[in-house]
Design a protein around this motif. Structure first.
Motif, PDB file in Angstrom:
ATOM      1  N   ALA A 108       0.859  -1.187   0.000  1.00 51.28           N
ATOM      2  CA  ALA A 108       0.000   0.000   0.000  1.00 51.28           C
ATOM      3  C   ALA A 108       0.891   1.232   0.000  1.00 51.28           C
ATOM      4  O   ALA A 108       2.054   1.181   0.420  1.00 51.28           O
ATOM      5  CB  ALA A 108      -0.920   0.014   1.217  1.00 51.28           C
ATOM      6  N   ILE A 109       0.333   2.324  -0.438  1.00 44.48           N
ATOM      7  CA  ILE A 109       1.043   3.599  -0.401  1.00 44.48           C
ATOM      8  C   ILE A 109       0.774   4.245   0.951  1.00 44.48           C
ATOM      9  O   ILE A 109      -0.372   4.537   1.294  1.00 44.48           O
ATOM     10  CB  ILE A 109       0.622   4.504  -1.570  1.00 44.48           C
ATOM     11  N   LEU A 110       1.845   4.407   1.720  1.00 47.36           N
ATOM     12  CA  LEU A 110       1.747   4.988   3.056  1.00 47.36           C
ATOM     13  C   LEU A 110       1.917   6.504   2.984  1.00 47.36           C
ATOM     14  O   LEU A 110       2.587   7.010   2.093  1.00 47.36           O
ATOM     15  CB  LEU A 110       2.830   4.402   3.969  1.00 47.36           C
ATOM     16  N   ARG A 124       6.110  12.837  13.984  1.00 41.56           N
ATOM     17  CA  ARG A 124       6.033  14.079  14.757  1.00 41.56           C
ATOM     18  C   ARG A 124       4.688  14.316  15.424  1.00 41.56           C
ATOM     19  O   ARG A 124       4.502  15.324  16.110  1.00 41.56           O
ATOM     20  CB  ARG A 124       6.335  15.276  13.840  1.00 41.56           C
ATOM     21  N   THR A 125       3.718  13.434  15.177  1.00 42.77           N
ATOM     22  CA  THR A 125       2.411  13.577  15.824  1.00 42.77           C
ATOM     23  C   THR A 125       2.112  12.268  16.536  1.00 42.77           C
ATOM     24  O   THR A 125       2.928  11.348  16.515  1.00 42.77           O
ATOM     25  CB  THR A 125       1.285  13.851  14.800  1.00 42.77           C
ATOM     26  N   ASP A 126       0.960  12.148  17.134  1.00 43.72           N
ATOM     27  CA  ASP A 126       0.566  10.905  17.812  1.00 43.72           C
ATOM     28  C   ASP A 126      -0.347  10.069  16.914  1.00 43.72           C
ATOM     29  O   ASP A 126      -1.036   9.180  17.383  1.00 43.72           O
ATOM     30  CB  ASP A 126      -0.122  11.238  19.149  1.00 43.72           C
ATOM     31  N   GLN A 127      -0.347  10.339  15.621  1.00 41.68           N
ATOM     32  CA  GLN A 127      -1.170   9.578  14.681  1.00 41.68           C
ATOM     33  C   GLN A 127      -0.537   8.213  14.428  1.00 41.68           C
ATOM     34  O   GLN A 127       0.679   8.063  14.483  1.00 41.68           O
ATOM     35  CB  GLN A 127      -1.297  10.324  13.355  1.00 41.68           C
ATOM     36  N   SER A 128      -1.403   7.237  14.124  1.00 37.27           N
ATOM     37  CA  SER A 128      -0.893   5.904  13.792  1.00 37.27           C
ATOM     38  C   SER A 128      -1.788   5.244  12.747  1.00 37.27           C
ATOM     39  O   SER A 128      -2.957   5.610  12.582  1.00 37.27           O
ATOM     40  CB  SER A 128      -0.811   5.026  15.047  1.00 37.27           C
ATOM     41  N   ALA A 174       6.663   5.805  10.146  1.00 39.03           N
ATOM     42  CA  ALA A 174       7.751   5.028  10.736  1.00 39.03           C
ATOM     43  C   ALA A 174       7.215   3.671  11.162  1.00 39.03           C
ATOM     44  O   ALA A 174       6.154   3.573  11.789  1.00 39.03           O
ATOM     45  CB  ALA A 174       8.327   5.765  11.943  1.00 39.03           C
ATOM     46  N   ASP A 175       7.936   2.630  10.806  1.00 43.43           N
ATOM     47  CA  ASP A 175       7.549   1.249  11.109  1.00 43.43           C
ATOM     48  C   ASP A 175       7.716   0.989  12.607  1.00 43.43           C
ATOM     49  O   ASP A 175       8.835   1.030  13.132  1.00 43.43           O
ATOM     50  CB  ASP A 175       8.432   0.305  10.287  1.00 43.43           C
ATOM     51  N   VAL A 176       6.612   0.703  13.288  1.00 43.93           N
ATOM     52  CA  VAL A 176       6.632   0.491  14.737  1.00 43.93           C
ATOM     53  C   VAL A 176       7.430  -0.756  15.097  1.00 43.93           C
ATOM     54  O   VAL A 176       8.036  -0.827  16.171  1.00 43.93           O
ATOM     55  CB  VAL A 176       5.192   0.412  15.303  1.00 43.93           C
ATOM     56  N   SER A 177       7.495  -1.749  14.195  1.00 50.57           N
ATOM     57  CA  SER A 177       8.223  -2.988  14.506  1.00 50.57           C
ATOM     58  C   SER A 177       9.722  -2.742  14.695  1.00 50.57           C
ATOM     59  O   SER A 177      10.413  -3.577  15.262  1.00 50.57           O
ATOM     60  CB  SER A 177       7.982  -4.049  13.428  1.00 50.57           C
ATOM     61  N   PRO A 183       2.396  -7.817  16.899  1.00 53.64           N
ATOM     62  CA  PRO A 183       1.867  -9.147  16.574  1.00 53.64           C
ATOM     63  C   PRO A 183       2.041  -9.473  15.087  1.00 53.64           C
ATOM     64  O   PRO A 183       2.044  -8.576  14.240  1.00 53.64           O
ATOM     65  CB  PRO A 183       0.379  -9.039  16.930  1.00 53.64           C
ATOM     66  N   ASP A 184       2.197 -10.754  14.777  1.00 57.94           N
ATOM     67  CA  ASP A 184       2.427 -11.190  13.397  1.00 57.94           C
ATOM     68  C   ASP A 184       1.299 -10.818  12.448  1.00 57.94           C
ATOM     69  O   ASP A 184       1.514 -10.725  11.243  1.00 57.94           O
ATOM     70  CB  ASP A 184       2.630 -12.709  13.343  1.00 57.94           C
ATOM     71  N   ASN A 185       0.091 -10.617  12.969  1.00 59.93           N
ATOM     72  CA  ASN A 185      -1.050 -10.300  12.111  1.00 59.93           C
ATOM     73  C   ASN A 185      -1.223  -8.792  11.896  1.00 59.93           C
ATOM     74  O   ASN A 185      -2.234  -8.361  11.357  1.00 59.93           O
ATOM     75  CB  ASN A 185      -2.348 -10.887  12.679  1.00 59.93           C
ATOM     76  N   GLN A 186      -0.229  -7.991  12.311  1.00 59.82           N
ATOM     77  CA  GLN A 186      -0.322  -6.535  12.189  1.00 59.82           C
ATOM     78  C   GLN A 186       0.922  -5.947  11.534  1.00 59.82           C
ATOM     79  O   GLN A 186       2.023  -6.456  11.703  1.00 59.82           O
ATOM     80  CB  GLN A 186      -0.453  -5.866  13.562  1.00 59.82           C
ATOM     81  N   GLU A 187       0.693  -4.850  10.834  1.00 62.49           N
ATOM     82  CA  GLU A 187       1.747  -3.929  10.412  1.00 62.49           C
ATOM     83  C   GLU A 187       1.322  -2.584  10.990  1.00 62.49           C
ATOM     84  O   GLU A 187       0.177  -2.161  10.787  1.00 62.49           O
ATOM     85  CB  GLU A 187       1.827  -3.839   8.885  1.00 62.49           C
ATOM     86  N   ALA A 188       2.202  -1.935  11.752  1.00 59.75           N
ATOM     87  CA  ALA A 188       1.835  -0.692  12.424  1.00 59.75           C
ATOM     88  C   ALA A 188       2.847   0.392  12.104  1.00 59.75           C
ATOM     89  O   ALA A 188       4.060   0.143  12.029  1.00 59.75           O
ATOM     90  CB  ALA A 188       1.756  -0.910  13.933  1.00 59.75           C
ATOM     91  N   PHE A 189       2.337   1.607  11.924  1.00 58.07           N
ATOM     92  CA  PHE A 189       3.165   2.760  11.571  1.00 58.07           C
ATOM     93  C   PHE A 189       2.715   3.959  12.389  1.00 58.07           C
ATOM     94  O   PHE A 189       1.528   4.109  12.689  1.00 58.07           O
ATOM     95  CB  PHE A 189       3.027   3.078  10.078  1.00 58.07           C
ATOM     96  N   VAL A 190       3.653   4.804  12.751  1.00 60.75           N
ATOM     97  CA  VAL A 190       3.347   6.041  13.461  1.00 60.75           C
ATOM     98  C   VAL A 190       3.900   7.215  12.678  1.00 60.75           C
ATOM     99  O   VAL A 190       4.892   7.091  11.954  1.00 60.75           O
ATOM    100  CB  VAL A 190       3.919   6.051  14.902  1.00 60.75           C
TER     101      VAL A 190
END
Length: 190
Positions: free
Chosen positions: A17-19, A43-47, A24-27, A33-40
């Motif tokens: 996907a286009i991010l 400079r903000t608290d958005q995720s 920033a990759d939280v991993s 968890p293996d079933n998630q991809e998380a990004f923050v």
């Protein structure tokens, strides 16, 4: 900042996907968890979270987004009266999404009052949720954009307030991510 138009590989390249800018990759910071991809946002608290969850065959397609929103509210301890509200649920036309394997796609906008790290301070977060239903794989793909609207001064998120020169992510960034989500390897689903 300009949006990067290169698809970002997800789940080892099985999806992409286009991010939005500054994701920033939280991993790289903590275990995910293996079933998630998380990004923050840097400079903000958005995720942003892309998550593979079990397909709920007892939930009608038009109710799937609300079902998952309420599940997220339970995980966020936002279940007490007034702690959550759904403001809109819309079907995403299949012609507007790249994930052609989905039987239907839905977008929800709502608000939850949540705490981070079991704090007592509660932040008001606008939650944008995309749900791609893949019954043939026994999977729903959830894409969640957490966009804080007000942060309690006692919250650990308080220093993350947006300042001059900081471009927060927008709903358009989220919609672009939903539209660009593409399946490359169905083996991801087992």
């Amino acid at each position: 900042m300009q949006r990067v138009n290169e698809p970002h590989p997800l789940f080892g390249g099985a999806l992409s996907a286009i991010l939005p800018h500054g994701a920033a990759d939280v991993s790289k910071m903590r275990e995910i968890p293996d079933n998630q991809e998380a990004f923050v946002h840097t400079r903000t608290d958005q995720s942003l979270i892309v998550e593979l969850v079990e397909y709920q065959d007892h939930v009608a397609d038009q109710d799937a987004a609300r079902y998952h929103f309420e599940d997220i509210a339970g995980n966020n301890a936002a279940t007490q009266p007034g702690a959550q509200e759904v403001t809109e649920v819309v079907a995403l036309p299949k012609s507007s999404v790249s994930l052609s394997a989905c039987s239907s796609a839905w977008a929800l906008t709502g608000t939850q009052y949540v705490s981070k790290y079991n704090e007592t301070a509660r932040n008001r977060v606008r939650l944008h949720l995309g749900v791609f239903r893949l019954p043939q794989f026994g999977t729903d793909v959830l894409v969640t954009f957490n966009d804080p609207q007000s942060i309690c001064p006692d919250s650990s998120s308080s220093p993350a307030a947006v300042g001059p020169g900081v471009e927060p992510w927008t709903v358009e960034d989220f919609q672009h991510l939903l539209q660009s989500l593409t399946l490359h390897n169905p083996g991801l689903f087992g």
